[in-house]
Write a protein that holds these residues in place. Structure first.
Motif: not given
Length: 991
Positions: A163-172
């Motif tokens: 979806s437009p502007g969807a947040e990301l899931s970032i894992r380090v």
């Protein structure tokens, strides 16, 4: 005597005027000369696009296809000649010049930004990844986090939906927290922030990822999930520049799930036997064409920068407008940035960074929380015989589905989101002053204001939708404001004593947060056109309220780094944090770290290896903390207040009801992650080959969790330090310059292996989550010690019984019947490894970049198939059910209509994929009239995104998680907004 002085002064003045006039005359008649020449590398190959600039002026040019240039300069001028990857030189201008540039073998002296300071890359003792920013202006990046995907070893970046502007899931390096936040800490120009949705990728100068504890521990309480340090662009001395970037992106859904036509739907319903349909059903509506269209995104970014010896500035502004492939979905963002840096005195430098952004979307709801699975599923579930509008009720969407009440057509679902608005504006303003007491000793004091104002509104008119009609129209207004203030003071001492290097840092940090929220709901609108709560005739007395909360952190930190001849390097960090979220007796945490490195390549016994540039062995250990993801007053005993209708007859003395909300936690303390890291850095062949390898072991203890309590406790839950988790893995990155010359080819590759395991839970031993269907009515995710996080739990399906058409469920406990005790773990959403590969080719002014990204070994629970293949009610289904079992003896992998539907391996699919994420083609135009117009760069480009995807997954896209950024629930597709295939047309212009 006075007269004589006047005469002397008058004579001096005449002399000065005469001298000044002579100077002007000489300047006016200064000779200009034409300089011609060629720039080549040490192999004699011409360098295309090398910059030639006359010192002290803006006069300059670049070399053509043959490495040649021509420039008019002042006689005797000095020229600065530079090209990326080569050492910049200064030469005196002559009529005919042949200039040779040498490869820059000093890349190891590149400065890397670390916590509260910087260090040369060759002296890094910890695990830090740098993300290239050179191609950000030719990629369709909405969120700055997309720039990291597939670019850094050990970092997983998933966009859970398209979806437009969807947040990301970032894992380090994996998931480290169960209920707490798993997001890394973002530090933008020294300012810690919780997300980077406000940041335009075009403003980014550099990105560093601190992955191990020995690098991140300097941020202590907020660094358990790694730290991403972003530095934005600034002005440069005597380099006035105007830049403009424009993009147009066209997007289409990559995959389409085809539904049954009207006759096929009737045949299926006749088999199920739940409804009776007429014989003359005909197709009226292609719901896919009605709901989906071509998505369009426009992006415009402009910046100006300049500077002199004292002051440099950078100003930028941008506008982004994205219309999604679902017709009502959109995202808009306005952004502005001003970075100013000035040396007021030799001992005082001040800096100011101001960033403002305003962004809005309508948060199209799909799957979880949506009406009957949302738009994506209703496109398939709505029978094609149905029209869009109800022919008997003007202005109403059709919903007369032959007695079926659990179908909502896609356009009515989109109407629910049509007037939904999620708007936020964010102001981040920071200022700092750096005092230089002596060249080795500096003190920096900085103050930051981060203010966010958010407004979420909804509106349903009283006519179009069934829910709107039932409530005569509904609306809501939810507002919140969050203000975070940070005050840092840092003292740095950096001194080299012959071969000894010492770097000492001491500092304090203070953070204060104030959050305020108010909400209101209303209904009974007389006129559907008026979309304001002022027009509501009924305000919900129990759906209105306000809240406020505060938290703060106080910190003390220090770092000591020592190196001997850049050969033996040691770094020690220590940070103490006190958080108001934790119990006063346990709110202070101490987070130490240590790291060391040995540069073997500097030893005498390796001096004869001329092909080896650098070989360094690293090791480190450290602890970081986490207190995010829990409430601001989690350790306190809290109460719920319920309003009473005291104004009604007989209730005049009614008082608000007060009930206990939770149990108090007297020992609530920090969630702590301890990490050990070993790594090798290898560079050879004049920096043409660089290899980095790391192994890490992370253990999280005292995990902050919401624990359910047995009945009779006075409350249903408690926040406590509950369990332990382990992540361990290996990551490998290679950068190689394969071919250099007229034709250049370079490759960047990274691969990451991470193994996650929940090792301990104390009070509550099993956690379940993710109910994906009202029909199965069971959670599909189960978490317990000894297992990776997010495991899928259900029945094992051994195919379709040829005689009965039912799915064969395995009798795990061998008791002769299928029951809940036969459930087991049926899938793992955690990948075996993730990887990224970027190949960059350039020939003269033509550049081609191919970026491939993928994941291997992860499972997806395709809950969408429960609704599109479950065949348990009157909803339409996908054409896959045409292969359903119909007669005894039939061999098929699709069960009969109305089969015994359970959460099982039938819905588990391999989510591995290999994706051509970006293919970018650009060309640097070099035409005589551009030079005359003062245009130093004109670069049209074309980028194709998500062009090809190889996967066995049957859904619309394998990069998916309907639960978004959740740590405990991963890899579930339930009508999730799909990713798109995009084509980008753009241009970069610089003056």
């Amino acid at each position: 005597m006075k007269k004589n002085r006047r005469s002397t002064f008058s004579g001096s003045r005449k002399f000065l005027f005469a001298l000044f006039a002579l100077f002007l005359s000489l300047s006016a008649t200064a000779q200009m000369v034409t300089v011609k020449g060629q720039v080549a590398d040490t192999a004699g190959e011409p360098i295309i696009g090398a910059s030639i600039k006359e010192n002290g002026t803006t006069n300059g040019t670049i070399t053509n296809f043959d490495g040649n240039f021509e420039l008019q300069v002042n006689e005797g001028a000095l020229l600065t000649i530079s090209y990326i990857g080569y050492t910049t030189i200064e030469v005196k201008a002559t009529a005919n010049m042949v200039v040779t540039l040498k490869e820059d073998t000093e890349l190891l002296d590149e400065v890397v930004v670390i916590g509260y300071g910087s260090v040369k890359r060759k002296d890094v003792t910890t695990s830090i990844s740098s993300v290239s920013t050179k191609d950000l202006d030719i990629r369709p990046i909405v969120s700055a986090g997309q720039a990291i995907q597939g670019k850094a070893a050990g970092v997983s970046v998933i966009q859970p939906n398209g979806s437009p502007g969807a947040e990301l899931s970032i894992r380090v390096r994996g998931t480290t927290s169960f209920n707490g936040s798993n997001d890394p800490l973002y530090v933008v120009d020294g300012v810690p922030v919780d997300n980077i949705g406000f940041l335009s990728a075009n403003d980014i100068e550099s990105m560093q990822i601190l992955k191990d504890a020995s690098s991140a521990a300097i941020y202590g309480a907020r660094a358990a999930n790694g730290v991403i340090i972003i530095t934005t662009k600034g002005g440069a001395k005597n380099e006035a520049k105007i830049s403009f970037n424009a993009q147009l992106t066209l997007s289409r859904v990559s995959e389409k799930i085809k539904p049954l036509n009207a006759q096929q739907y009737k045949d299926l319903q006749d088999e199920i036997g739940m409804i009776s349909l007429p014989e003359n059903l005909k197709d009226q509506t292609d719901w896919f064409d009605e709901a989906y269209s071509t998505g369009v995104m426009q992006s415009y970014q402009a910046s100006v920068s300049n500077g002199n010896d004292k002051t440099q500035y950078f100003l930028s502004g941008g506008y982004l407008d994205e219309k999604g492939v679902l017709n009502t979905a959109f995202y808009k963002r306005y952004n502005f940035r001003a970075n100013i840096d000035s040396e007021l005195r030799k001992w005082l430098r001040v800096n100011a960074n101001v960033s403002y952004s305003d962004y809005v979307n309508n948060g199209v709801q799909t799957g979880l929380g949506a009406n009957r699975g949302g738009v994506v599923l209703s496109v398939i579930n709505t029978p094609s015989y149905a029209p869009i509008w109800d022919p008997n009720n003007e202005g109403q969407y059709y919903n007369q589905f032959y007695g079926i009440n659990n179908i909502t057509n896609p356009l009515e679902n989109m109407e629910r989101d049509k007037y939904r608005r999620n708007r936020e504006n964010r102001l981040i303003a920071s200022g700092s002053a750096t005092i230089t007491f002596m060249p080795e000793l500096t003190f920096k004091s900085s103050f930051t204001l981060d203010r966010r104002n958010a407004l979420s509104t909804t509106f349903l008119d009283p006519i179009s939708t069934a829910w709107g009609r039932e409530n005569y129209g509904t609306a809501s207004d939810n507002r919140n404001q969050n203000t975070v203030i940070t005050f840092d003071n840092v003292l740095n001492f950096n001194k080299n004593f012959n071969k000894h290097g010492l770097d000492v840092m001491l500092g304090t940090s203070w953070t204060d947060s104030d959050y305020r929220n108010s909400w209101i709901n209303g209904s009974h609108f007389r006129d559907s056109i008026i979309q304001t709560l002022n027009a509501a005739n009924k305000i919900s007395w129990d759906g209105t309220g306000t809240s406020i909360s505060q938290w703060g952190i106080n910190s003390y930190m220090g770092r000591v780094s020592y190196n001997f001849a850049s050969k033996y390097l040691v770094t020690a960090n220590m940070r103490m944090d006190g958080s108001s979220k934790l119990h006063p007796d346990h709110r202070w945490g101490t987070f130490p770290s240590f790291s060391a490195a040995w540069r073997m390549s500097s030893e005498a016994f390796m001096s004869n290896l001329e092909w080896l540039d650098d070989l360094k062995i690293r090791g480190g250990w450290g602890q970081t903390g986490n207190q995010s993801g829990i409430g601001d007053y989690s350790y306190l005993l809290l109460y719920n207040i319920s309003r009473q209708e005291w104004w009604k007859e007989g209730q005049q003395n009614a008082l608000p009801n007060i009930s206990q909300a939770n149990l108090r936690t007297k020992d609530l303390t920090w969630e702590t992650t301890t990490q050990t890291n070993f790594g090798i850095d290898f560079t050879a062949f004049n920096n043409r080959l660089t290899i980095t390898a790391d192994y890490y072991y992370k253990k999280t203890t005292d995990m902050l969790m919401y624990v359910s309590l047995p009945a009779g406790q006075g409350a249903s839950s408690i926040t406590r330090n509950e369990g332990e988790m382990v992540n361990k893995g290996f990551e490998f990155a290679v950068n190689s310059k394969n071919i250099q010359g007229v034709f250049n080819w370079s490759t960047d590759f990274n691969i990451s292996f991470n193994r996650n395991k929940l090792t301990k839970l104390e009070l509550q031993k099993i956690y379940t989550a993710a109910k994906t269907s009202d029909f199965t009515n069971e959670n599909v995710v189960r978490n317990e010690p000894g297992r990776p996080l997010g495991g899928f739990y259900g029945y094992i399906s051994d195919g379709v019984n040829p005689e009965t058409g039912e799915l064969i469920y395995r009798d795990i406990n061998k008791d002769g019947k299928i029951s809940a005790s036969d459930r087991t773990y049926i899938g793992d959403p955690n990948p075996d490894f993730i990887y990224g590969l970027t190949n960059t080719f350039s020939w003269k002014n033509l550049n081609l970049t191919v970026f491939i990204q993928g994941s291997y070994g992860n499972d997806i629970f395709n809950a969408s198939r429960i609704e599109t293949e479950g065949m348990y009610d009157g909803k339409n289904q996908s054409t896959r059910v045409l292969n359903r079992w119909k007669i005894p003896g039939q061999i098929t992998n699709v069960p009969k209509a109305g089969f015994d539907l359970k959460n099982s391996t039938y819905f588990i699919e391999d989510g591995s994929y290999l994706r051509v994420k970006d293919i970018s083609l650009s060309y640097n135009l070099q035409l005589p009239f551009l030079k005359k117009a003062g245009i130093s760069r004109l670069q049209p480009y074309f980028t194709a995104t998500n062009l090809l995807t190889w996967t066995k997954y049957k859904g619309m896209d394998p990069e998916v998680n309907q639960w978004g950024n959740s740590g405990a629930v991963q890899g579930i597709d339930w009508g999730t907004y799909p990713h798109s295939k995009s084509f980008v047309f753009g241009v970069n212009v610089e003056f």
